[in-house]
Design a protein around this motif. Sequence first.
Motif, short mmCIF file in Angstrom:
data_model
loop_
_atom_site.label_atom_id
_atom_site.label_comp_id
_atom_site.label_asym_id
_atom_site.label_seq_id
_atom_site.Cartn_x
_atom_site.Cartn_y
_atom_site.Cartn_z
N VAL A 1 0.84 -1.20 0.00
CA VAL A 1 0.00 0.00 0.00
C VAL A 1 0.88 1.25 0.00
N VAL A 2 1.89 1.24 0.83
CA VAL A 2 2.82 2.38 0.89
C VAL A 2 3.53 2.56 -0.45
N GLN A 3 3.93 1.45 -1.06
CA GLN A 3 4.61 1.52 -2.35
C GLN A 3 3.72 2.18 -3.41
N LYS A 4 2.46 1.74 -3.44
CA LYS A 4 1.53 2.31 -4.42
C LYS A 4 1.29 3.79 -4.16
N ALA A 5 1.17 4.16 -2.89
CA ALA A 5 0.94 5.57 -2.55
C ALA A 5 2.11 6.43 -3.02
N LYS A 6 3.31 5.97 -2.79
CA LYS A 6 4.48 6.76 -3.17
C LYS A 6 4.62 6.85 -4.69
N GLU A 7 4.19 5.82 -5.41
CA GLU A 7 4.17 5.90 -6.87
C GLU A 7 3.24 7.01 -7.34
N LEU A 8 2.21 7.27 -6.53
CA LEU A 8 1.24 8.32 -6.86
C LEU A 8 1.62 9.66 -6.22
N ALA A 9 2.82 9.75 -5.67
CA ALA A 9 3.33 10.97 -5.03
C ALA A 9 2.51 11.37 -3.81
N ILE A 10 1.97 10.35 -3.09
CA ILE A 10 1.24 10.59 -1.84
C ILE A 10 2.16 10.21 -0.69
N PRO A 11 2.43 11.08 0.26
CA PRO A 11 3.24 10.70 1.43
C PRO A 11 2.65 9.46 2.11
N ALA A 12 3.52 8.56 2.55
CA ALA A 12 3.04 7.30 3.13
C ALA A 12 4.00 6.82 4.21
N LEU A 13 3.45 6.11 5.20
CA LEU A 13 4.21 5.56 6.31
C LEU A 13 3.86 4.08 6.49
N TYR A 14 4.88 3.26 6.71
CA TYR A 14 4.68 1.83 6.95
C TYR A 14 4.18 1.63 8.37
N PHE A 15 3.02 1.03 8.52
CA PHE A 15 2.35 0.92 9.81
C PHE A 15 3.21 0.20 10.85
N THR A 16 3.75 -0.96 10.50
CA THR A 16 4.42 -1.81 11.50
C THR A 16 5.62 -1.13 12.12
N ASN A 17 6.50 -0.57 11.30
CA ASN A 17 7.75 -0.03 11.83
C ASN A 17 7.63 1.40 12.34
N LEU A 18 6.76 2.19 11.74
CA LEU A 18 6.73 3.62 12.05
C LEU A 18 5.55 4.05 12.92
N ILE A 19 4.52 3.24 13.00
CA ILE A 19 3.32 3.63 13.77
C ILE A 19 3.11 2.72 14.97
N SER A 20 3.04 1.39 14.75
CA SER A 20 2.74 0.50 15.87
C SER A 20 3.93 0.39 16.83
N ALA A 21 5.12 0.75 16.38
CA ALA A 21 6.30 0.69 17.26
C ALA A 21 6.47 1.99 18.03
N ARG A 22 5.37 2.53 18.52
CA ARG A 22 5.37 3.75 19.33
C ARG A 22 4.38 3.59 20.48
#
Length: 516
Positions: free
Chosen positions: A421-442
């Motif tokens: 999902v993040v890969q597809k978003a970035k292909e469309l120039a939409i900022p994106a964050l990987y849930f597991t490493n950047l969100i749930s690890a907080r």
Amino acid sequence: MTDHLDPIHASASGAPALEAKPVGQLDGIGCHADKSSLKARAAEAGLGETLQRYETDYPAGPHEKPQSMCPAFGSLRVGLRMRRTATVLSGSACCVYGLTFTSHFYGARRSVGYVPFNSETLVTGKLFEDIRDAVFKLADPKLYDAVVVTNLCVPSASGVPLRLLPKEINGVRIIGIDVPGFGVPTHAEAKDILAGAMLNYARQEAEHGPVQAPRGGKSEKPSVTLLGEMFPADPVGIGMMLEPMGLAAGPVVPTREWRELYAALDCAAVAAIHPFYTASIREFEVAGRRVVGSAPVGHDGTAAWLEKIGQACNVPAERIAAAQNKILPAIRGALSAKPIEGRITLSGYEGSELLVARLLVESGADLRYVGTACPRTVWSDDDRDWLLAHGVQVQYRASLEQDLAAMAEFRPDLVIGTTPVVQKAKELAIPALYFTNLISARPLMGPAGAGSLAQVINGALGNKARFDAMNAFFDGVGTCHAAGIWPSGEPVDDPDKRKRLEARAIKAKRMAEEIP
């Protein structure tokens, strides 16, 4: 690192090594066969009851196959994080090799035992004998409290009967589980399979006599067991929230040590922070413990959770109110100090997606969609109802296609999701964050959780201009006729070559669709 356990290499009779054969072949059914064929074979081989329990505990969604990692990743992680616990995998060598990544990724610094096999040892029952020999070799009470043996897809489909292993050897507990990709939807639920099996064993031990006390001693206050992996600071924060009610935060399940299982069972109530641990919850309920869903996230979530925990533990209303009054103003202040402004879609496969979604909404985000690979359970209904009331679309057992469709429909300023999902978003120039490493690890709970997401999310939202600039700069580079290396100058559009490439792509797609 993977250990090939020595007793397995040759038969007890000293017979010469068998000719190598594909280990994924089961009377014509390979390990890449369709899900129904593998399940049918496993049921015929004696695994029908286990698969039926998995279907009940972990109901499938609209898609037939997991769209994430091998589920055994989850159960392997649980075992590798426990002290004095040995782990043995039984499966195709390629699968075992890939799964040992888990031990490196999480810094376990311990070996993963592997029992090699081929088609003949698999179908004749010799593989089970080899596993049994390996377990006897490993079961040293000076080193281990437990040995966990896990069947992957091929041994599960072949019916390798781990249930027939001894329950203990020299005082070392033997835990055998099946975690086939065709029977367990996600790696998150595989965590529950092992945690539930261990709780079952520990509960029966406690019922039959005295057991070890926790390493730090027994809590003087009634404790609340926390169900589900979480950021290390969160249990500490939860303990501070419980203190005014005369309660303490108990162990986190999955535990880090066998003796913690007894303390987890000896609780006043269980907080199902991650709501998909169905097998574990069953063990707590058999032990007579009340289970409370949701978690202390945000202002509303914390207020409701403290009230329900207090009621479950028979805490007087005035003490519940005291706990709420002590913590809620700090949470409200943290939320208002670090607001989030922007439209967001969220998806993941860890099980905490709805909790993060609640925190985003209370932080001011315009959250339109939350998708989770986990199933709906009664312990997530409070979060689901709250999100629906705040206009958020909730999708359990979300597929990749549904996550991408939400991104296309809501056109978010930020996408939080899984790797594709993040890969597809970035292909469309939409900022994106990987849930597991950047969100749930907080941290997510209490005042610390209220402000923890704002910095990373607002930082990502502020990257839109950079994405647009990069997208404009690299537009067309490395795509279509411009793909590849052009040492002689600018790429040249060759219509004939374009047609050949398109035909090749169509053929490859058709072949992929024909593979079950």
